[in-house]
Each structure stands twice: as C-alpha cells, then as structure tokens.
Design an enzyme around this catalytic site. Structure first.
Site, mmCIF file in Angstrom:
data_model
loop_
_atom_site.group_PDB
_atom_site.id
_atom_site.type_symbol
_atom_site.label_atom_id
_atom_site.label_comp_id
_atom_site.label_asym_id
_atom_site.label_seq_id
_atom_site.Cartn_x
_atom_site.Cartn_y
_atom_site.Cartn_z
ATOM 1 C CB CYS A 117 -28.812 -4.055 -7.040
ATOM 2 S SG CYS A 117 -29.244 -3.513 -8.871
ATOM 3 N NE ARG A 146 -2.806 -0.095 3.231
ATOM 4 C CZ ARG A 146 -4.136 -0.362 3.379
ATOM 5 N NH1 ARG A 146 -5.281 0.149 2.622
ATOM 6 N NH2 ARG A 146 -4.499 -1.660 3.616
HETATM 7 N N1 LLP Z 1 2.954 -9.468 3.035
HETATM 8 C C1 LLP Z 1 1.857 -10.140 3.232
HETATM 9 C C2 LLP Z 1 2.101 -11.452 3.642
HETATM 10 C C3 LLP Z 1 0.573 -9.698 3.342
HETATM 11 O O1 LLP Z 1 -0.522 -10.322 3.567
HETATM 12 C C4 LLP Z 1 0.332 -8.323 2.844
HETATM 13 C C5 LLP Z 1 -1.263 -7.624 2.948
HETATM 14 C C6 LLP Z 1 1.396 -7.302 2.606
HETATM 15 C C7 LLP Z 1 2.714 -8.041 2.644
HETATM 16 C C8 LLP Z 1 1.312 -6.171 2.164
HETATM 17 O O2 LLP Z 1 0.756 -5.188 2.828
HETATM 18 P P1 LLP Z 1 0.630 -3.497 2.943
HETATM 19 O O3 LLP Z 1 1.942 -3.256 2.895
HETATM 20 O O4 LLP Z 1 -0.002 -3.510 1.553
HETATM 21 O O5 LLP Z 1 -0.197 -3.308 3.980
HETATM 22 N N2 LLP Z 1 -7.183 -4.958 1.011
HETATM 23 C C9 LLP Z 1 -6.845 -4.294 2.101
HETATM 24 C C10 LLP Z 1 -5.630 -4.936 2.793
HETATM 25 C C11 LLP Z 1 -5.262 -6.122 2.745
HETATM 26 C C12 LLP Z 1 -3.429 -6.604 3.060
HETATM 27 C C13 LLP Z 1 -3.239 -8.104 3.082
HETATM 28 N N3 LLP Z 1 -1.905 -8.372 3.128
HETATM 29 C C14 LLP Z 1 -7.191 -3.159 2.045
HETATM 30 O O6 LLP Z 1 -7.543 -2.386 1.197
HETATM 31 O O7 LLP Z 1 -7.120 -2.250 3.218
#
Ligand code: LLP
Length: 432
Positions: free
Chosen positions: A359, A292
């Site tokens: 919907c 992110r």
């Molecule tokens: N590594 C692993 C093992 C993960 O499960 C994740 C994210 C990341 C790295 C990366 O995390 P980040 O740096 O992006 O926070 N759909 C949700 C976020 C789900 C994250 C799942 N795992 C949202 O839109 O907030």
C-alpha cells in the site's frame, strides 16, 4: 515481435540467463518451470554465474598480493557464502549477524574483515573472540571503544582505519560513501592524529588503512583518485613511525543493469596494481571487498502477474513481488530489466508499470515497460542477485521469498519461503 523457437540469446551482462526462443532459461532450466515448482515470488541464482564471476576475480588477481573479501551484505544466503568460501574467498562483514553467517558457512575467521560505522561492544567482542583478520574503524570514538573491549576481552584488536578520501564516485547519492559529508570514515585531515592515537592505545595492533567510496561505480577514475589519497596518507603515516601492513581498497565495482559498461574485475585490479607500481608501492598487500559484481547478475526475482488494470492514464501489471522483496526501485529509483518467463507474440504489448501489492505508490518494480501480458504470466526481474533478498523485509506482513540455486539442470531450494507462523513467532498477545 514474433519469437523464433530456435533462437538462443544471452541477455547482456547475464551470461547464464538466456532466452531460448520464447523461453527464459536459468542455465538449463526454464524460469517458468522453476516458478511453478517452487512458487513465487522466488529468487533464483545461477551457480555457474556466481562461480564465473568469482573466477574472473581470482584470475584477475593471479599471483599478485591481492586478497578477496566478499561483501556479505550484497547477498548473505548461507549456500552462497559456502560457495564463495569453498572458492577460497574471505569475507567483509558489517554486523554480528553477518559474522555469525560467515562462520556458519565455514569461513576461516582469519580471512574476515569487520567494517561498519556503528559496531556495538557485543559485536566487537564476538569479532575478537572469533579471531577476525581486521576491524575497520570509522571514528576516533570507536578506537577508544575497541581498545576498551579488546582490553576486557583479553584479545588485542587488529585495526585498520577507514579514511574518508572525499572523492566523488559518481553514483547514486544514497550509495556514495566517500564524500566528506557522508557519515563514513575518518576525515583525511584527522587520519595522522588517529594513527598516533592508535599507537598510544595498548590493546590495538595497527594493521592497515581502509577506504570504500561507494557502490555501483562504473569508472576507474574515482578509484584511482581514492588510491592516490590513501597513498599520500600512507607516506605521511609511515613517516610518523606507523607500519601499515595492508591497504583495503573496498568494493563498489558496478554491474550492467541497463546499458552501463563498468570495468571488468581485471580492468579494475590491473588499474589499481599499475597505480601502486607507478608509485613504488607494488609490494603492498591489498584487500578488496566486492559484493554486487560477484552476485548481482547471477540472480533473478520471479513473480507472477496477479492483476492487470488500467487507470485513465496508465496500465498496471500488479505482481506478487513487491518493494518488500526488492527494495532497490523504491529506494533508489533503480532500473532493473524485466523479462517475461515465456514471451508472447507481442500482439497485445502495452506500456505497463509493474507494481507490487504493497500500500504505497512507491511500490513499483519497473515503470513504463513494454510487455505483452496476461494474468498468471511469470515475469523475471533481472540483476536481482545483489541487494535483493538481502534487503527484503516483512512490510505488510509479507513472508519473504524462497531462494533457489540452479546448477545446470538441477535446482536446489537454498532458503524456504517464510511462513506466516515464522512471521508471528516471538510476538506475545496482550496479557489483559
Ligand atoms: N565494503 C564496504 C565497506 C561497503 O560499504 C560496501 C557496500 C561494499 C564493500 C560492497 O560494495 P559493492 O561491491 O557491493 O558495491 N543497497 C545498495 C548498495 C549499498 C552498498 C553499501 N556498501 C544498492 O542496492 O544499490
């Protein structure tokens, strides 16, 4: 509020998305022009913003033994993966599909880690044949599976065990992953036994230890708690005779959606490295898997106001993007800033719920937003670079949006809008 035509104002947390007077710009291009040229709904990314956050990470690392593995799930569009690959990043993938994408983007498989709680035999085999750096294993049962597939494939499996440190990352419950009741990882109390088992399995090569506690984390504390627990374990595991080559500390660094003040990549990496030093572990190779924070604030979702309507209680702006395009509000009640592409004078501003045409009452993109709108206006939903397009679906048989990458004054279509033919492809009418 009247807008001065000469005022240039960057939006908080969005260095390359700015309002020039009434006009919202992505780098040097007006958002409304992009919407007119490519249609809506449209994801637009700033190349400079992605490169700036990638550079911020690289600068934060400096010459320390920290390797960056972009978490592909945040945004898996090929052009973005290519961009990061060219900047020297490796990748964290969680499916055979993501692995295929990074390889198609030119990634070096030896810089790819494969995470995920339910890898299939076919996915494991593909990862081994590609020559990935490491497979992060989530359970004792998966260890056996990996050993079996590595044996039959003839490629020894490089392994890290993902530990569940039982740390609260203080984020949304759907995106915390390191609490003991989450499905992820191997309980700390089982970790030594799991490493002992690894050493018995002939087709596994132990490389490291892995932890990931959640996403949209806005404080350093939970990371340090998790690191402390990992280091305690490393001590015990190495005393048992297992040599750990790297520590994968996951991703999860938050971004500013509203008024959050997450640590910068430098603050995050400095804090981790300082704690490692303090515990005499400064020599350890560290992997990080940010997603992110690399792309989130580099992207916007543009949509057009289709209908304005008022119920007895509320005003609604129905737009042509929906929960299928951007799922975060529906799924997590996430707040993402909404800006008009071309601001009006505010004389007719009202509180709107910005909703999609799907919907479901859960199909909203922003609630109670003060906006001065007419039908046909273009709106930009900010902070949409991560977990936007990557989570899009075809619900209500809605083709997925197009994606554009802006580079200064140039815009390149990096993904075509899906067509209705795309959606029907592969379906077979009844035979009789
Ligand atoms: N590594 C692993 C093992 C993960 O499960 C994740 C994210 C990341 C790295 C990366 O995390 P980040 O740096 O992006 O926070 N759909 C949700 C976020 C789900 C994250 C799942 N795992 C949202 O839109 O907030």
């Amino acid at each position: 509020m009247p807008h001065s035509p000469h005022l240039s104002e960057t939006l908080p947390g969005h260095p390359h998305i700015a309002r020039h007077g009434a006009t919202l710009m992505v780098e040097s291009l007006p958002a409304a022009e992009l919407a007119a040229r490519f249609g809506t709904p449209l994801y637009v990314y700033s190349r400079a913003a992605i490169e700036a956050s990638a550079r911020a990470y690289a600068d934060a690392v400096g010459d320390r033994p920290v390797a960056l593995r972009y978490a592909v799930k945040a945004n898996s569009s090929l052009a973005i993966l290519q961009l990061l690959s060219r900047l020297g990043w490796g990748f964290d993938v969680v499916s055979g599909g993501e692995l295929a994408r990074v390889l198609a983007a030119g990634a070096d498989a030896s810089q790819v880690v494969f995470s995920g709680v339910g890898k299939t035999d076919a996915e494991i085999e593909a990862a081994l044949r590609a020559g990935v750096q490491c497979i992060n294993v989530e359970s004792l049962s998966e260890l056996q599976r990996l050993n079996r597939v590595a044996g039959s494939t003839g490629v020894p499996a490089p392994v890290s065990l993902r530990i569940n440190p039982d740390v609260d990352p203080r984020t949304h419950p759907y995106i915390s992953t390191g609490l003991r009741n989450n499905k992820f990882g191997i309980a700390q109390s089982q970790a030594r036994q799991a490493y002992a088992q690894c050493m018995q399995l002939p087709h596994l090569r132990v490389l490291g230890i892995d932890v990931h506690i959640g996403s949209q984390i806005t404080e350093i504390g939970p990371y340090l708690d998790a690191l402390d627990r990992v280091l305690d374990l490393v001590h015990d595991i190495e005393r048992d005779g297992v040599r750990l080559h790297h520590l994968d500390l996951g991703g999860g660094l938050g971004i500013r959606y509203a008024d959050e003040t997450p640590p910068s990549p430098a603050q995050w990496i400095d804090a981790l490295c300082e704690r490692l030093q303090a515990r005499g572990q400064g020599h350890r190779q560290v992997l990080l898997e940010p997603g992110r924070s690399v792309v989130g604030n580099a992207g916007v979702l543009l949509c057009e106001v289709v209908t304005l309507k008022s119920s007895l209680e509320k005003h609604f702006a129905v737009v042509d993007a929906a929960m299928n395009d951007l799922m975060r509000p529906a799924l997590y009640e996430a707040w993402q800033r909404i800006e008009p592409a071309q601001a009006r004078d505010g004389a007719q501003a009202m509180h709107y719920d910005v909703v999609g045409p799907v919907c479901e009452s859960g199909d909203w993109l922003g609630r109670d937003r003060q906006l001065d709108l007419r039908e046909g206006d273009v709106l930009a939903i900010l902070s949409a670079g991560a977990y936007g397009m990557a989570m899009a679906s075809n619900y209500n048989t809605r083709p997925r949006a197009a994606e554009v990458l802006v580079d200064g004054g140039k815009a390149q279509l990096i993904r075509e809008r899906e067509s209705l033919q795309d959606l029907l492809r592969g379906e077979h009418p009844l035979q009789d």
